[in-house]
Write an enzyme that holds these catalytic residues in place. Structure first.
Site, PDB file in Angstrom:
ATOM      1  N   ASP A  13      -1.322  -2.345  30.891  1.00 33.09           N
ATOM      2  CA  ASP A  13      -2.408  -2.405  31.873  1.00 33.09           C
ATOM      3  C   ASP A  13      -1.784  -2.112  33.228  1.00 33.09           C
ATOM      4  O   ASP A  13      -1.151  -2.980  33.827  1.00 33.09           O
ATOM      5  CB  ASP A  13      -3.053  -3.794  31.846  1.00 33.09           C
ATOM      6  CG  ASP A  13      -4.087  -3.989  32.962  1.00 33.09           C
ATOM      7  OD1 ASP A  13      -4.417  -3.006  33.647  1.00 33.09           O
ATOM      8  OD2 ASP A  13      -4.540  -5.145  33.145  1.00 33.09           O
ATOM      9  N   LYS A  75      -2.570   2.571  43.358  1.00 37.06           N
ATOM     10  CA  LYS A  75      -3.335   3.091  42.214  1.00 37.06           C
ATOM     11  C   LYS A  75      -4.620   3.776  42.678  1.00 37.06           C
ATOM     12  O   LYS A  75      -5.073   4.748  42.067  1.00 37.06           O
ATOM     13  CB  LYS A  75      -3.655   1.944  41.262  1.00 37.06           C
ATOM     14  CG  LYS A  75      -4.573   2.313  40.104  1.00 37.06           C
ATOM     15  CD  LYS A  75      -4.814   1.116  39.216  1.00 37.06           C
ATOM     16  CE  LYS A  75      -5.882   1.385  38.180  1.00 37.06           C
ATOM     17  NZ  LYS A  75      -6.091   0.223  37.295  1.00 37.06           N
ATOM     18  N   GLU A 154     -10.153   0.873  30.836  1.00 34.02           N
ATOM     19  CA  GLU A 154      -9.876  -0.562  30.928  1.00 34.02           C
ATOM     20  C   GLU A 154     -10.952  -1.424  30.272  1.00 34.02           C
ATOM     21  O   GLU A 154     -10.621  -2.339  29.497  1.00 34.02           O
ATOM     22  CB  GLU A 154      -9.681  -0.952  32.392  1.00 34.02           C
ATOM     23  CG  GLU A 154      -8.370  -0.422  32.966  1.00 34.02           C
ATOM     24  CD  GLU A 154      -8.291  -0.522  34.480  1.00 34.02           C
ATOM     25  OE1 GLU A 154      -9.230  -1.084  35.089  1.00 34.02           O
ATOM     26  OE2 GLU A 154      -7.313  -0.028  35.053  1.00 34.02           O
ATOM     27  N   ASP A 177     -15.717  -5.834  34.261  1.00 31.50           N
ATOM     28  CA  ASP A 177     -14.280  -5.840  34.564  1.00 31.50           C
ATOM     29  C   ASP A 177     -14.083  -5.592  36.058  1.00 31.50           C
ATOM     30  O   ASP A 177     -14.161  -4.449  36.525  1.00 31.50           O
ATOM     31  CB  ASP A 177     -13.580  -4.756  33.733  1.00 31.50           C
ATOM     32  CG  ASP A 177     -12.079  -4.702  33.960  1.00 31.50           C
ATOM     33  OD1 ASP A 177     -11.562  -5.511  34.756  1.00 31.50           O
ATOM     34  OD2 ASP A 177     -11.421  -3.844  33.343  1.00 31.50           O
TER      35      ASP A 177
END
Length: 579
Positions: A13, A75, A154, A177
């Protein structure tokens, strides 16, 4: 696992705030600890005073003491041309290179925990990452020395982890999420061991960090109303305010009232201010009102794409550390009419699902009865022109592969020339849901040569092939000649070619990284120094004394004394933060 054991495919992850790595052992996901014995590795890189690079917890702790030397949340910039500089005159690194450093650290941690080399991985990305961002993630892994076996969304990974424990049930569920920097929603159905993803939606620039930033802005505005200097005027000072807001946000998940505290915050002109503001949960949620509305839209879009009303959902699963905020729980309860579940650790579910997907890729017998399908999270198409009287209006979006299409998928459409004597057709590929291309995101373009002729005589077939990794291939065939052309996305800004990847790998090999075995000491020292900045009076003196003893022990190089002093620093830091 001993040295004779075959190296497993690991699940990673790669998060905005934290990253994790896991494997499936005897049918159960196992998280692997980092050098400081923790499962959550901060996605942070910092340059030390001696020029060595720190990755993980030690780097994150330096974000308040050395913000100009520390990179966070990179990211969000994956697949762009942005460069982040570590220090004045220091290294300039791309988000891919910084992510590669985090991935390389996770790889070393896994090898230390498993006792075997790690070369293959399943890596997760936000569902709304486009082709360029996914290719950038793959490039980062290659720079780190990892072969990516699969790229998984994800929320799909979280759904896999959830489905592993519920494969004997039949139900519809929604996964919400909310991580440090991204928000994804997935609607899924579980039936006889088959996990069918029915729709995905999200916001790739919305996460827990935005809630912290909004609370920091609220604090800055309150101080400005009191005619005090701008808390945002000094980089180190603002980093400390953001950290204080982050800590207050977390406390407000447990209590109704807290304080945003950051003593001696430097501001422009060399002055220092003591920030100590009371804040209630209600005030914080007022500051977050706009962000909460941004959460609502993807949820409703995902339900609409799945053809479901909220009451038709059996369970709502919360994933990601930011879902601990009561306002997120309340929003989910308002929409679905039931309290959401946290049957999996919010910070760990995605990594667990990645490990399960890795085991599926390996053909692990413990998950052989588990089947997972996924869908395209966004619409893909090209730019066209539409007739308007005797003229044509350019910039119209022609969808070829609609969002919600089960993947892998391949779709084709035919397009023709518009003008007499036209010699080429431009294929501009876009991602988005708007009717005009200018409101969508362009992810690549190229030209196809066609024989000259009257308008409409020459036509091309444009085929979109979207694989399980969310990687797009565009193939164009000129119908009259049979000539085939492929879209070369390597030319897209922010995309790394194989030569760029190899160049980055060689450059990273020359960099000097802080030794893994010394990271516990560097982390303890960095955490102590970060807290020392915040304290005053006797508590500051107490911590300063313990830090001095720790530095003396490090200079003395006696392992027993170093371990004892490091433990004393960490225990005192924890006690001072709690008290």
């Amino acid at each position: 696992m001993n040295a004779g054991t075959r190296s497993p495919i690991v699940g990673i992850d790669l998060g905005t705030t934290f990253s994790l790595i896991a494997v499936l052992e005897q049918g159960v996901p196992r998280l692997l600890p980092n050098a400081v014995g923790e499962f959550l590795t901060p996605s942070a890189v910092s340059m030390g005073d001696d020029g060595t690079l720190l990755v993980g917890a030690a780097a994150a702790a330096r974000a308040t003491t050395h913000p100009e030397r520390t990179a966070l949340a990179f990211k969000r910039d994956m697949g762009t041309e942005r460069k982040l500089r570590l220090g004045d005159g220091g290294l300039e690194l791309s988000p891919q290179e910084l992510s590669a450093m985090v991935l390389a650290a996770l790889k070393r941690d896994a090898e230390a925990a498993l006792g075997v080399p790690v070369v293959e991985a399943v890596v997760t990305v936000p569902a709304y990452f486009d082709d360029v961002q996914r290719q950038a993630t793959r490039a980062a892994a290659e720079i780190a020395g990892l072969k990516v076996e699969r790229i998984v969304n994800e929320p799909t990974a979280a759904a896999i982890a959830y489905g592993l424990h519920h494969r004997d049930r039949e139900l519809r569920a929604v996964v919400l999420d909310l991580g440090g920097g991204t928000f994804d929603v997935t609607v899924l159905e579980i039936m006889e061991g088959v996990i069918e993803i029915q729709s995905s939606a999200g916001d790739s620039r919305l996460g827990g960090g935005d809630f912290s930033a909004a609370l920091a802005e609220w604090a800055a505005a309150r101080r400005e109303q009191a005619r005090e200097p701008d808390l945002r005027s000094d980089r180190q000072g603002w980093a400390r305010v953001l950290q204080a807001a982050e800590e207050a946000k977390r406390r407000l998940s447990e209590v109704e009232t807290t304080r945003i505290v950051a003593p001696q915050v430097p501001v422009r002109g060399g002055a220092r201010l003591d920030l100590d503001l009371p804040v209630t949960r209600e005030q914080a949620e007022e500051a977050w009102a706009g962000l909460q509305e941004r959460l609502r839209a993807p949820i409703l879009r995902a339900l609409g794409d799945a053809g479901l009303a909220p009451h038709q959902v059996d369970e709502v699963l919360l994933v990601g550390g930011a879902t601990r905020m009561p306002c997120v729980v309340r929003l989910a309860a308002q929409i679905f009419g039931r309290l959401p579940l946290r049957s999996l650790p919010p910070d760990e579910a995605v990594a667990m699902g990645a490990a399960i997907q890795a085991a599926l890729k390996e053909g692990d017998a413990s998950v052989e009865d588990l089947v997972v399908t996924d869908v395209a999270p966004f619409t893909l198409g090209i730019e066209t022109a539409v007739p308007f009287g005797r003229q044509f209006m350019n910039g119209a979006f022609a969808p070829i592969l609609e969002r919600g299409t089960v993947i892998p998928a391949s779709r084709v459409q035919q397009f023709s020339t518009l003008a007499d004597g036209q010699e080429a057709i431009r294929i501009a590929v876009y991602q988005g849901e708007h009717s005009l291309c200018r409101d969508n995101r362009r992810i690549g373009q190229y030209q196809v040569r066609v024989p000259r002729g009257p308008a409409g005589e020459q036509s091309v077939d444009v085929r979109f092939t979207y694989d399980l990794n969310g990687i797009l291939e565009v193939e164009t065939t000129v119908r009259s000649t049979g000539k085939v052309a492929l879209l070369v996305l390597e030319q897209t800004p922010g995309r790394m070619s194989p030569k760029d990847v190899e160049r980055a790998r060689r450059a990273m090999a020359k960099l000097k990284f802080h030794p893994r075995e010394a990271l516990p000491n560097a982390t303890a020292l960095a955490r102590g120094e970060a807290l020392y900045l915040e304290l005053t009076g006797s508590r500051r003196d107490e911590l300063g004394y313990v830090l001095a003893r720790f530095r003396a022990a490090l200079d003395g190089q006696e392992a027993t004394a170093i371990d004892a002093c490091r433990l004393q620093v960490l225990q005192l830091v924890d006690a001072l933060r709690r008290g």
